[in-house]
Design an enzyme around this catalytic site. Structure first.
Site, PDB file in Angstrom:
ATOM      1  N   SER A  10       0.855  -1.193   0.000  1.00 12.35           N
ATOM      2  CA  SER A  10       0.000   0.000   0.000  1.00 12.35           C
ATOM      3  C   SER A  10       0.883   1.232   0.000  1.00 12.35           C
ATOM      4  O   SER A  10       2.015   1.209   0.501  1.00 12.35           O
ATOM      5  CB  SER A  10      -0.868   0.024   1.256  1.00 12.35           C
ATOM      6  OG  SER A  10      -1.484   1.285   1.389  1.00 12.35           O
ATOM      7  N   TYR A  64      -1.573  -1.057  10.287  1.00 14.28           N
ATOM      8  CA  TYR A  64      -1.844  -1.375   8.884  1.00 14.28           C
ATOM      9  C   TYR A  64      -0.632  -1.010   8.025  1.00 14.28           C
ATOM     10  O   TYR A  64      -0.141  -1.807   7.231  1.00 14.28           O
ATOM     11  CB  TYR A  64      -3.097  -0.619   8.413  1.00 14.28           C
ATOM     12  CG  TYR A  64      -3.385  -0.819   6.947  1.00 14.28           C
ATOM     13  CD1 TYR A  64      -4.004  -1.984   6.493  1.00 14.28           C
ATOM     14  CD2 TYR A  64      -3.024   0.146   6.007  1.00 14.28           C
ATOM     15  CE1 TYR A  64      -4.258  -2.174   5.149  1.00 14.28           C
ATOM     16  CE2 TYR A  64      -3.277  -0.043   4.657  1.00 14.28           C
ATOM     17  CZ  TYR A  64      -3.892  -1.194   4.230  1.00 14.28           C
ATOM     18  OH  TYR A  64      -4.141  -1.393   2.895  1.00 14.28           O
TER      19      TYR A  64
HETATM   20  N1  LIG Z   1      -8.651   0.191  -1.419  1.00 14.43           N
HETATM   21  C1  LIG Z   1      -7.533   0.896  -1.249  1.00 14.43           C
HETATM   22  O1  LIG Z   1      -7.534   2.136  -1.280  1.00 14.43           O
HETATM   23  C2  LIG Z   1      -6.226   0.179  -1.024  1.00 14.43           C
HETATM   24  C3  LIG Z   1      -5.046   0.931  -1.037  1.00 14.43           C
HETATM   25  C4  LIG Z   1      -3.837   0.300  -0.831  1.00 14.43           C
HETATM   26  C5  LIG Z   1      -3.803  -1.073  -0.641  1.00 14.43           C
HETATM   27  N2  LIG Z   1      -4.957  -1.790  -0.626  1.00 14.43           N
HETATM   28  C6  LIG Z   1      -4.859  -3.235  -0.417  1.00 14.43           C
HETATM   29  O2  LIG Z   1      -5.498  -3.899  -1.500  1.00 14.43           O
HETATM   30  C7  LIG Z   1      -6.066  -5.126  -1.032  1.00 14.43           C
HETATM   31  C8  LIG Z   1      -7.544  -5.179  -1.378  1.00 14.43           C
HETATM   32  O3  LIG Z   1      -8.192  -4.031  -0.882  1.00 14.43           O
HETATM   33  P1  LIG Z   1      -9.788  -3.909  -0.854  1.00 14.43           P
HETATM   34  O4  LIG Z   1     -10.092  -2.452  -0.797  1.00 14.43           O
HETATM   35  O5  LIG Z   1     -10.384  -4.729  -1.943  1.00 14.43           O
HETATM   36  O6  LIG Z   1     -10.063  -4.551   0.601  1.00 14.43           O
HETATM   37  P2  LIG Z   1     -11.242  -5.465   1.155  1.00 14.43           P
HETATM   38  O7  LIG Z   1     -11.158  -5.411   2.634  1.00 14.43           O
HETATM   39  O8  LIG Z   1     -12.526  -5.092   0.500  1.00 14.43           O
HETATM   40  O9  LIG Z   1     -10.868  -6.930   0.623  1.00 14.43           O
HETATM   41  C9  LIG Z   1     -10.052  -7.828   1.348  1.00 14.43           C
HETATM   42  C10 LIG Z   1     -10.564  -9.234   1.104  1.00 14.43           C
HETATM   43  O10 LIG Z   1      -9.711 -10.131   1.846  1.00 14.43           O
HETATM   44  C11 LIG Z   1     -10.541 -11.082   2.525  1.00 14.43           C
HETATM   45  N3  LIG Z   1      -9.820 -11.585   3.710  1.00 14.43           N
HETATM   46  C12 LIG Z   1      -9.628 -10.936   4.893  1.00 14.43           C
HETATM   47  N4  LIG Z   1      -8.954 -11.736   5.743  1.00 14.43           N
HETATM   48  C13 LIG Z   1      -8.696 -12.889   5.084  1.00 14.43           C
HETATM   49  C14 LIG Z   1      -8.041 -14.096   5.434  1.00 14.43           C
HETATM   50  N5  LIG Z   1      -7.506 -14.263   6.664  1.00 14.43           N
HETATM   51  N6  LIG Z   1      -7.951 -15.089   4.514  1.00 14.43           N
HETATM   52  C15 LIG Z   1      -8.494 -14.933   3.277  1.00 14.43           C
HETATM   53  N7  LIG Z   1      -9.159 -13.825   2.896  1.00 14.43           N
HETATM   54  C16 LIG Z   1      -9.249 -12.803   3.787  1.00 14.43           C
HETATM   55  C17 LIG Z   1     -11.797 -10.292   2.891  1.00 14.43           C
HETATM   56  O11 LIG Z   1     -12.891 -11.135   3.200  1.00 14.43           O
HETATM   57  C18 LIG Z   1     -11.992  -9.454   1.622  1.00 14.43           C
HETATM   58  O12 LIG Z   1     -12.731 -10.165   0.651  1.00 14.43           O
HETATM   59  C19 LIG Z   1      -5.750  -5.202   0.454  1.00 14.43           C
HETATM   60  O13 LIG Z   1      -4.531  -5.897   0.637  1.00 14.43           O
HETATM   61  C20 LIG Z   1      -5.564  -3.748   0.830  1.00 14.43           C
HETATM   62  O14 LIG Z   1      -4.763  -3.605   1.977  1.00 14.43           O
HETATM   63  C21 LIG Z   1      -6.171  -1.192  -0.803  1.00 14.43           C
END
Ligand SMILES: NC(=O)c1ccc[n+]([C@@H]2O[C@H](COP(=O)([O-])OP(=O)(O)OC[C@H]3O[C@@H](n4cnc5c(N)ncnc54)[C@H](O)[C@@H]3O)[C@@H](O)[C@H]2O)c1
Length: 256
Positions: free
Chosen positions: A140, A161
Protein backbone atom coordinates in the site's frame (compact mmCIF):
# COMPACT_ATOMS: atom_id res chain seq x y z
CA UNK A 1 -5.24 -14.31 -23.92
CA UNK A 2 -1.72 -13.99 -22.56
CA UNK A 3 -2.50 -16.11 -19.48
CA UNK A 4 -4.02 -19.06 -21.36
CA UNK A 5 -2.98 -22.32 -19.72
CA UNK A 6 -1.89 -20.63 -16.51
CA UNK A 7 -3.36 -21.19 -13.08
CA UNK A 8 -3.52 -18.40 -10.53
CA UNK A 9 -4.60 -18.10 -6.91
CA UNK A 10 -5.90 -14.69 -5.84
CA UNK A 11 -6.39 -14.35 -2.09
CA UNK A 12 -9.26 -12.23 -0.75
CA UNK A 13 -10.85 -12.17 -4.22
CA UNK A 14 -14.43 -12.48 -3.01
CA UNK A 15 -14.90 -8.74 -3.27
CA UNK A 16 -13.16 -5.46 -3.94
CA UNK A 17 -9.89 -5.10 -5.75
CA UNK A 18 -9.00 -8.78 -5.42
CA UNK A 19 -12.07 -9.64 -7.46
CA UNK A 20 -10.84 -7.25 -10.15
CA UNK A 21 -7.44 -9.02 -10.26
CA UNK A 22 -9.25 -12.34 -10.65
CA UNK A 23 -11.49 -10.89 -13.38
CA UNK A 24 -8.51 -9.56 -15.33
CA UNK A 25 -6.72 -12.90 -15.17
CA UNK A 26 -9.85 -14.79 -16.25
CA UNK A 27 -10.48 -12.41 -19.16
CA UNK A 28 -6.94 -13.08 -20.35
CA UNK A 29 -7.38 -16.84 -20.22
CA UNK A 30 -6.12 -17.95 -16.80
CA UNK A 31 -7.84 -20.47 -14.57
CA UNK A 32 -8.35 -18.81 -11.22
CA UNK A 33 -8.88 -19.92 -7.62
CA UNK A 34 -10.48 -17.44 -5.23
CA UNK A 35 -8.92 -18.05 -1.79
CA UNK A 36 -11.32 -16.26 0.50
CA UNK A 37 -12.08 -16.30 4.23
CA UNK A 38 -15.65 -15.02 4.05
CA UNK A 39 -18.07 -17.64 2.75
CA UNK A 40 -20.59 -14.96 1.78
CA UNK A 41 -18.09 -12.82 -0.12
CA UNK A 42 -16.52 -15.90 -1.69
CA UNK A 43 -19.86 -17.13 -3.05
CA UNK A 44 -20.79 -13.65 -4.29
CA UNK A 45 -17.39 -13.28 -5.99
CA UNK A 46 -17.73 -16.71 -7.58
CA UNK A 47 -21.16 -15.82 -9.01
CA UNK A 48 -19.77 -12.60 -10.52
CA UNK A 49 -16.64 -14.23 -11.92
CA UNK A 50 -18.04 -17.49 -13.29
CA UNK A 51 -19.24 -15.93 -16.57
CA UNK A 52 -15.65 -14.84 -17.27
CA UNK A 53 -14.00 -18.26 -17.27
CA UNK A 54 -12.78 -21.23 -15.28
CA UNK A 55 -12.89 -20.16 -11.63
CA UNK A 56 -13.23 -22.02 -8.34
CA UNK A 57 -13.73 -20.92 -4.75
CA UNK A 58 -11.38 -22.36 -2.14
CA UNK A 59 -12.44 -21.29 1.36
CA UNK A 60 -9.16 -20.22 2.95
CA UNK A 61 -7.84 -18.38 5.95
CA UNK A 62 -4.45 -17.14 4.79
CA UNK A 63 -3.38 -16.56 8.40
CA UNK A 64 -3.70 -20.26 9.21
CA UNK A 65 -0.86 -22.54 8.11
CA UNK A 66 -3.01 -25.64 7.55
CA UNK A 67 -5.60 -23.67 5.64
CA UNK A 68 -2.94 -22.16 3.36
CA UNK A 69 -1.46 -25.60 2.68
CA UNK A 70 -4.93 -27.05 2.01
CA UNK A 71 -5.64 -24.24 -0.42
CA UNK A 72 -2.48 -24.94 -2.44
CA UNK A 73 -3.22 -28.68 -2.50
CA UNK A 74 -6.84 -28.14 -3.58
CA UNK A 75 -5.79 -25.90 -6.46
CA UNK A 76 -3.06 -28.32 -7.52
CA UNK A 77 -5.54 -31.23 -7.44
CA UNK A 78 -8.21 -29.25 -9.31
CA UNK A 79 -6.12 -27.58 -12.01
CA UNK A 80 -2.95 -29.70 -12.01
CA UNK A 81 -0.53 -26.83 -11.41
CA UNK A 82 -0.07 -23.40 -9.84
CA UNK A 83 1.67 -20.73 -11.87
CA UNK A 84 0.79 -17.57 -10.02
CA UNK A 85 -0.16 -16.29 -6.59
CA UNK A 86 -1.56 -12.83 -5.90
CA UNK A 87 -1.36 -12.09 -2.17
CA UNK A 88 -4.18 -9.58 -1.91
CA UNK A 89 -6.09 -10.63 1.26
CA UNK A 90 -5.83 -8.21 4.16
CA UNK A 91 -7.68 -6.75 7.07
CA UNK A 92 -8.73 -3.60 5.33
CA UNK A 93 -12.49 -3.15 5.09
CA UNK A 94 -12.70 -5.32 8.21
CA UNK A 95 -10.08 -3.33 10.09
CA UNK A 96 -11.48 -2.39 13.46
CA UNK A 97 -10.65 1.29 13.75
CA UNK A 98 -11.32 1.33 17.47
CA UNK A 99 -8.90 -1.38 18.48
CA UNK A 100 -5.84 -0.63 20.54
CA UNK A 101 -4.90 -4.01 21.92
CA UNK A 102 -1.71 -5.93 21.27
CA UNK A 103 -3.77 -9.04 20.44
CA UNK A 104 -5.49 -7.20 17.62
CA UNK A 105 -2.15 -5.89 16.41
CA UNK A 106 -0.92 -9.47 16.21
CA UNK A 107 -4.02 -10.45 14.22
CA UNK A 108 -3.38 -7.68 11.70
CA UNK A 109 0.19 -8.92 11.22
CA UNK A 110 -1.00 -12.53 11.00
CA UNK A 111 -3.42 -11.76 8.17
CA UNK A 112 -1.71 -8.96 6.26
CA UNK A 113 1.92 -10.04 6.49
CA UNK A 114 2.27 -13.58 7.77
CA UNK A 115 -0.67 -14.65 5.59
CA UNK A 116 1.24 -13.62 2.47
CA UNK A 117 4.26 -15.56 3.70
CA UNK A 118 2.19 -18.67 4.55
CA UNK A 119 0.58 -18.64 1.10
CA UNK A 120 3.94 -18.16 -0.63
CA UNK A 121 5.38 -21.01 1.44
CA UNK A 122 2.41 -23.22 0.54
CA UNK A 123 2.76 -22.76 -3.24
CA UNK A 124 6.56 -22.55 -3.41
CA UNK A 125 7.28 -26.32 -3.44
CA UNK A 126 5.07 -26.76 -6.52
CA UNK A 127 6.63 -23.78 -8.25
CA UNK A 128 10.13 -24.98 -7.40
CA UNK A 129 9.33 -28.39 -8.86
CA UNK A 130 8.03 -26.93 -12.12
CA UNK A 131 10.94 -24.42 -12.14
CA UNK A 132 8.50 -21.61 -12.80
CA UNK A 133 6.27 -19.32 -10.85
CA UNK A 134 5.08 -15.76 -10.30
CA UNK A 135 4.10 -14.13 -7.02
CA UNK A 136 2.68 -10.64 -6.66
CA UNK A 137 2.21 -9.15 -3.20
CA UNK A 138 -0.11 -6.24 -2.50
CA UNK A 139 1.37 -3.54 -0.28
CA UNK A 140 0.00 0.00 0.00
CA UNK A 141 0.99 3.59 -0.43
CA UNK A 142 0.53 3.62 3.36
CA UNK A 143 3.76 1.63 3.70
CA UNK A 144 5.68 4.83 2.97
CA UNK A 145 3.63 7.08 5.22
CA UNK A 146 4.33 8.30 8.72
CA UNK A 147 0.96 8.84 10.40
CA UNK A 148 1.79 12.09 12.13
CA UNK A 149 -1.93 12.85 12.30
CA UNK A 150 -2.43 10.19 15.01
CA UNK A 151 -1.65 10.77 18.66
CA UNK A 152 1.22 8.46 19.64
CA UNK A 153 0.01 4.93 20.33
CA UNK A 154 -3.63 5.91 19.94
CA UNK A 155 -4.34 5.75 16.23
CA UNK A 156 -2.95 2.25 16.32
CA UNK A 157 -5.03 1.09 13.39
CA UNK A 158 -3.23 3.12 10.74
CA UNK A 159 0.16 2.56 12.34
CA UNK A 160 -0.31 -1.18 12.36
CA UNK A 161 -1.84 -1.37 8.88
CA UNK A 162 1.01 0.65 7.43
CA UNK A 163 3.61 -1.47 9.22
CA UNK A 164 2.14 -4.68 7.85
CA UNK A 165 2.28 -3.17 4.37
CA UNK A 166 5.90 -2.12 4.86
CA UNK A 167 6.55 -5.69 5.94
CA UNK A 168 5.09 -6.87 2.62
CA UNK A 169 7.80 -4.93 0.80
CA UNK A 170 10.51 -6.63 2.89
CA UNK A 171 8.87 -10.01 2.35
CA UNK A 172 8.84 -9.40 -1.40
CA UNK A 173 12.57 -8.80 -1.51
CA UNK A 174 13.31 -11.74 0.78
CA UNK A 175 11.21 -14.16 -1.29
CA UNK A 176 12.61 -12.82 -4.56
CA UNK A 177 16.11 -13.50 -3.26
CA UNK A 178 15.24 -16.99 -2.08
CA UNK A 179 13.18 -18.13 -5.06
CA UNK A 180 14.91 -16.47 -8.02
CA UNK A 181 17.20 -19.47 -8.57
CA UNK A 182 14.07 -21.54 -9.30
CA UNK A 183 12.85 -19.15 -12.00
CA UNK A 184 10.20 -17.73 -9.65
CA UNK A 185 9.67 -13.98 -9.66
CA UNK A 186 8.26 -12.11 -6.66
CA UNK A 187 7.12 -8.53 -7.05
CA UNK A 188 4.87 -6.09 -5.29
CA UNK A 189 2.50 -3.27 -6.07
CA UNK A 190 1.80 -0.44 -3.64
CA UNK A 191 -1.66 0.89 -4.52
CA UNK A 192 -2.70 4.44 -3.87
CA UNK A 193 -6.13 5.10 -2.50
CA UNK A 194 -8.73 3.27 -4.56
CA UNK A 195 -12.42 3.86 -3.90
CA UNK A 196 -13.27 0.23 -3.19
CA UNK A 197 -15.97 -0.59 -0.64
CA UNK A 198 -13.06 -1.35 1.68
CA UNK A 199 -11.61 2.15 1.38
CA UNK A 200 -15.01 3.84 1.59
CA UNK A 201 -15.71 1.93 4.77
CA UNK A 202 -12.28 2.34 6.37
CA UNK A 203 -11.29 5.89 5.41
CA UNK A 204 -13.20 9.09 6.12
CA UNK A 205 -14.13 11.26 3.15
CA UNK A 206 -11.76 13.94 4.56
CA UNK A 207 -8.88 11.46 4.60
CA UNK A 208 -9.67 10.32 1.05
CA UNK A 209 -9.62 13.95 -0.09
CA UNK A 210 -6.29 14.51 1.73
CA UNK A 211 -4.83 11.46 -0.01
CA UNK A 212 -6.18 12.63 -3.37
CA UNK A 213 -4.47 15.99 -2.90
CA UNK A 214 -1.21 14.24 -1.96
CA UNK A 215 -1.16 12.55 -5.38
CA UNK A 216 0.74 14.44 -8.07
CA UNK A 217 -2.09 13.60 -10.46
CA UNK A 218 -4.74 14.72 -7.92
CA UNK A 219 -6.76 11.57 -8.37
CA UNK A 220 -7.47 8.20 -6.82
CA UNK A 221 -6.71 4.97 -8.63
CA UNK A 222 -9.18 2.44 -10.01
CA UNK A 223 -9.22 -1.33 -9.56
CA UNK A 224 -8.52 -1.58 -13.30
CA UNK A 225 -5.35 0.55 -12.89
CA UNK A 226 -4.15 -1.88 -10.22
CA UNK A 227 -5.12 -4.98 -12.18
CA UNK A 228 -3.05 -3.71 -15.12
CA UNK A 229 0.05 -3.49 -12.94
CA UNK A 230 -0.52 -6.97 -11.51
CA UNK A 231 -1.01 -8.33 -15.03
CA UNK A 232 2.32 -6.76 -16.05
CA UNK A 233 4.18 -8.59 -13.29
CA UNK A 234 2.42 -11.85 -14.19
CA UNK A 235 3.12 -11.48 -17.91
CA UNK A 236 6.09 -12.39 -20.08
CA UNK A 237 7.17 -8.73 -20.36
CA UNK A 238 8.27 -8.96 -16.71
CA UNK A 239 10.11 -12.27 -17.13
CA UNK A 240 13.32 -10.98 -15.52
CA UNK A 241 11.78 -8.42 -13.18
CA UNK A 242 11.89 -9.55 -9.57
CA UNK A 243 12.06 -8.07 -6.07
CA UNK A 244 10.49 -4.82 -7.29
CA UNK A 245 7.86 -2.53 -5.83
CA UNK A 246 5.69 -0.56 -8.22
CA UNK A 247 3.71 2.31 -6.70
CA UNK A 248 0.45 2.53 -8.61
CA UNK A 249 -0.72 5.65 -6.84
CA UNK A 250 -1.07 8.57 -9.28
CA UNK A 251 2.25 9.93 -7.99
CA UNK A 252 1.67 9.94 -4.23
CA UNK A 253 4.95 8.26 -3.34
CA UNK A 254 8.01 8.23 -5.56
CA UNK A 255 10.56 6.05 -3.78
CA UNK A 256 13.99 5.93 -5.44
N1 LIG B 1 -8.65 0.19 -1.42
C1 LIG B 1 -7.53 0.90 -1.25
O1 LIG B 1 -7.53 2.14 -1.28
C2 LIG B 1 -6.23 0.18 -1.02
C3 LIG B 1 -5.05 0.93 -1.04
C4 LIG B 1 -3.84 0.30 -0.83
C5 LIG B 1 -3.80 -1.07 -0.64
N2 LIG B 1 -4.96 -1.79 -0.63
C6 LIG B 1 -4.86 -3.23 -0.42
O2 LIG B 1 -5.50 -3.90 -1.50
C7 LIG B 1 -6.07 -5.13 -1.03
C8 LIG B 1 -7.54 -5.18 -1.38
O3 LIG B 1 -8.19 -4.03 -0.88
P1 LIG B 1 -9.79 -3.91 -0.85
O4 LIG B 1 -10.09 -2.45 -0.80
O5 LIG B 1 -10.38 -4.73 -1.94
O6 LIG B 1 -10.06 -4.55 0.60
P2 LIG B 1 -11.24 -5.47 1.15
O7 LIG B 1 -11.16 -5.41 2.63
O8 LIG B 1 -12.53 -5.09 0.50
O9 LIG B 1 -10.87 -6.93 0.62
C9 LIG B 1 -10.05 -7.83 1.35
C10 LIG B 1 -10.56 -9.23 1.10
O10 LIG B 1 -9.71 -10.13 1.85
C11 LIG B 1 -10.54 -11.08 2.52
N3 LIG B 1 -9.82 -11.59 3.71
C12 LIG B 1 -9.63 -10.94 4.89
N4 LIG B 1 -8.95 -11.74 5.74
C13 LIG B 1 -8.70 -12.89 5.08
C14 LIG B 1 -8.04 -14.10 5.43
N5 LIG B 1 -7.51 -14.26 6.66
N6 LIG B 1 -7.95 -15.09 4.51
C15 LIG B 1 -8.49 -14.93 3.28
N7 LIG B 1 -9.16 -13.82 2.90
C16 LIG B 1 -9.25 -12.80 3.79
C17 LIG B 1 -11.80 -10.29 2.89
O11 LIG B 1 -12.89 -11.13 3.20
C18 LIG B 1 -11.99 -9.45 1.62
O12 LIG B 1 -12.73 -10.17 0.65
C19 LIG B 1 -5.75 -5.20 0.45
O13 LIG B 1 -4.53 -5.90 0.64
C20 LIG B 1 -5.56 -3.75 0.83
O14 LIG B 1 -4.76 -3.61 1.98
C21 LIG B 1 -6.17 -1.19 -0.80
Amino acid sequence: MRFQGRVAIVTGAGQGIGKEYAARLLREGAQVAIAELSEERGQAGLRDLEPLGDVILVPTDVSDEDSALRCAKTVQDEFGRIDALVNNAALFQDLDKEYHSYEYTQRAFRVNLHGAWLMARAVAPMMVEQHWGLIVNISSVGAYMHPTFDAPFEGVHSWVYNQTKWGIIGLTKYLAGQLGQYNITVNCIAPGVCLSDGALNTLTSERIEELRMMAAMRRTVTPADLAGAVAFFLGDDAAVVTGQVLCVDAGTQMPG
